[in-house]
Design an enzyme around this catalytic site. Sequence first.
Site: not given
Length: 351
Positions: A135-136, A163
């Site tokens: 979710d970052e 990511k």
Amino acid sequence: MSKFDKILITGGAGFIGGHVVRLFVEKYPDSHIYNLDALTYAGNLENLKDIESKSNYTFLKADICDRNSIKDLFDKYQFSSVIHLAAESHVDRSITNPFAFVETNVIGTLNLLHVAHNHWKNDDDDHLFYHISTDEVYGTLGETGLFTETTAYEPNSPYSASKASSDHFVRAFGETYGLPYVISNCSNNYGPNQFPEKLIPLFINNIINNKPLPVYGDGNYTRDWLFVIDHAIAIDLIFEKGKVGETYNIGGFNEWKNIDLVKLLCQEMNEKLGRSKGKSEKLITFVKDRPGHDLRYAIDATKINKELGWKPSVTFPEGLAKTIDWYLNNETWLKHVTSGDYQKYYDKQYQ
Ligand code: NAD
Ligand code: TYD
């Protein structure tokens, strides 16, 4: 050939990967599960001792940054699908050395995509490239709101930027080359086998050893915590039933301010260790904040709930108690992973 036949799981010697490997090896006796891992500081085959001799399990030591060896492994084993977890995963390390994050998380993912696509492009078999993300990538929330699958990407740390980049490459391979893919973005995990650099296991280890508990800034940062087995169950469900080309958010519906979580952990540990009330709390030490520290993460997991029927099965008190018990009962594991380079990392990070 079905996507279930020969499943390549990358990063299976790590925290989440280990739980996913175990779940798949046990649940799918007719599938063969290949665990590919470079065994970096975060990889530990002790995590998988209980399943290592199963006939449907093979460990492959390899680095996803080495495209030739990934290609050789695809040629040799003919993987039908990939569940990709291998990554550099710790924000603080990404602040110290962002290049390692680009190498593994971006180039490593691109290598896997490239090799998988080339391997699968000329057959009509059922394949899937499942990319595990965080979710970052969405950046930070203010006091309110939730991340949904359509929230714009706004990564703030080198970890989340790497990511995010890997997520974009996965999607691009789907759009450009027709690679069948699915992505999931999950909130903070906790549970057995997590390397004690992340908040919960680091603090458990420090409480055991009566060492200071370094809370960054004022401790008023919020994370949404999910028990790792519930993440593994979600991954299985998405692998089996997720729609190709879709993204699913996975979260615990379980927001905690760091300082409140640390106080709860201290309370629980006092009881488990037979310490007097308030004893471990005395170890709480406010230290210099993490640069670029995201204020709050919180996931709206409605889509996976409505479409695939998933919701967390373990409550936070249950999960935390199981986690603490696991660390207390696995002192040898903890000793092994905190020997050697760990102390050097620790001294550098917290001096
Ligand atoms: P981890 O750091 O515990 O494990 C990572 C594993 O990848 C290790 O076994 C390591 O040896 C392996 N690895 C690293 N570089 C490699 C390389 N170049 N080639 C092959 N293997 C390599 O990480 P984790 O917490 O289990 O996270 C797994 C995945 O889930 C990551 O992609 C992470 O971004 C994602 N994720 C983690 C969380 C979390 O809270 N931990 C939350 C959401 C998503
Ligand atoms: P962490 O477990 O590193 O996960 P992430 O940064 O990916 O969310 O950290 C969780 C929260 O705890 C985050 O707000 C940073 C904070 N934190 C501390 O206060 N002290 C620490 O020593 C660590 C490792 C984290």
